[in-house]
Design an enzyme around this catalytic site. Sequence first.
Site, PDB file in Angstrom:
ATOM      1  CD  GLU A 139      -0.285   1.047   3.397  1.00  0.00           C
ATOM      2  OE1 GLU A 139      -0.411   2.154   2.832  1.00  0.00           O
ATOM      3  OE2 GLU A 139      -0.115   0.914   4.620  1.00  0.00           O
ATOM      4  NE  ARG A 164      -1.783  -5.815  13.651  1.00  0.00           N
ATOM      5  CZ  ARG A 164      -1.152  -6.977  13.802  1.00  0.00           C
ATOM      6  NH1 ARG A 164      -0.100  -7.070  14.609  1.00  0.00           N
ATOM      7  NH2 ARG A 164      -1.567  -8.040  13.155  1.00  0.00           N
ATOM      8  CB  CYS A 187       9.191  -2.823  -3.797  1.00  0.00           C
ATOM      9  SG  CYS A 187       9.957  -1.392  -4.619  1.00  0.00           S
ATOM     10  CG  HIS A 215      10.315  -4.267  -7.935  1.00  0.00           C
ATOM     11  ND1 HIS A 215       9.446  -3.920  -6.925  1.00  0.00           N
ATOM     12  CD2 HIS A 215      10.366  -5.634  -7.929  1.00  0.00           C
ATOM     13  CE1 HIS A 215       8.988  -5.017  -6.348  1.00  0.00           C
ATOM     14  NE2 HIS A 215       9.532  -6.071  -6.924  1.00  0.00           N
ATOM     15  CG  ASP A 262       9.196  -8.893  -5.010  1.00  0.00           C
ATOM     16  OD1 ASP A 262       8.930  -8.061  -4.125  1.00  0.00           O
ATOM     17  OD2 ASP A 262       9.046  -8.675  -6.229  1.00  0.00           O
TER      18      ASP A 262
END
Length: 279
Positions: A37, A62, A67, A104, A119
């Site tokens: 997110e 939490r 990435c 990434h 990943d």
Amino acid sequence: MEVTAYLDRIGYHGPHEATAETLRMLHAAHAFAVPFENLDIHLGRTISLDPASLFDKIVRRRRGGYCFELNGLFALLLERLGFSVRHLMARVLWGQTEVGPLSHRVLLVETGGERWIADVGFGGNGLIAAIPLAAGHEERQYADRFRVTTVEQGEDRSESRRGYRQEYRLDCLVKDVWEPMYSFTAESYLPVDYTYANYFHSHSPESLFTQKRLCTKPTPNGRIILQNRALKIRHDGQSQTEALKTPEAYRAMLADHFGIALSDHELSACFGERVETNG
């Protein structure tokens, strides 16, 4: 790094030995528990890659991340448990029509004489378990199927990089067609490389992450995807999309599907327009 708190966060109660089985179990637990997110970008917050900040956000508060955050913290957990981890950069191919930059963060994990790609931070049809870095390897992971292939490239004459420049590609099977996700080599990258890429993704108007509010997480039978105010649920090959028309529906969706609790101010910013960033 508080290992016990981290393992509780992802609901992991398996072995701690640095084996391939442990790696795959940890990876799956993380993928199912921690959402991908980018809501903090739309709350005007700096995306910090400092380990203490990552731990506080993902474990204590939490939340999820993208990435650079998720794979960054997961690497620290793996290293603490005794795994050898190499930090890589990949070129995203998923949904792209032009060649883009290395943008990434991916992990290469070595254990038992084998190399694995880990990943937990790819927002599309991302891996659920770590996958062997072996050309031609193909496997089903719950509702998805993945394969690793090699990419032809020119000769690299650099002695220091020999053995690390073979380019690989991770694909996902979508409606009987192998779709490329990203390509990468086994060459290591430094923290500053992620700092620059992270800044672009969290600030540039050209970045997908500044343009859209995203939240996604796999399920054993599919995936849950939030894009702005549209909620899409994939289950057993079927998709259902729902428009979230009120802040209350948006808040309930985040809590029920992603375990994210927003304050009234955060809800207003995420449901409506982006607030000013803090630089």
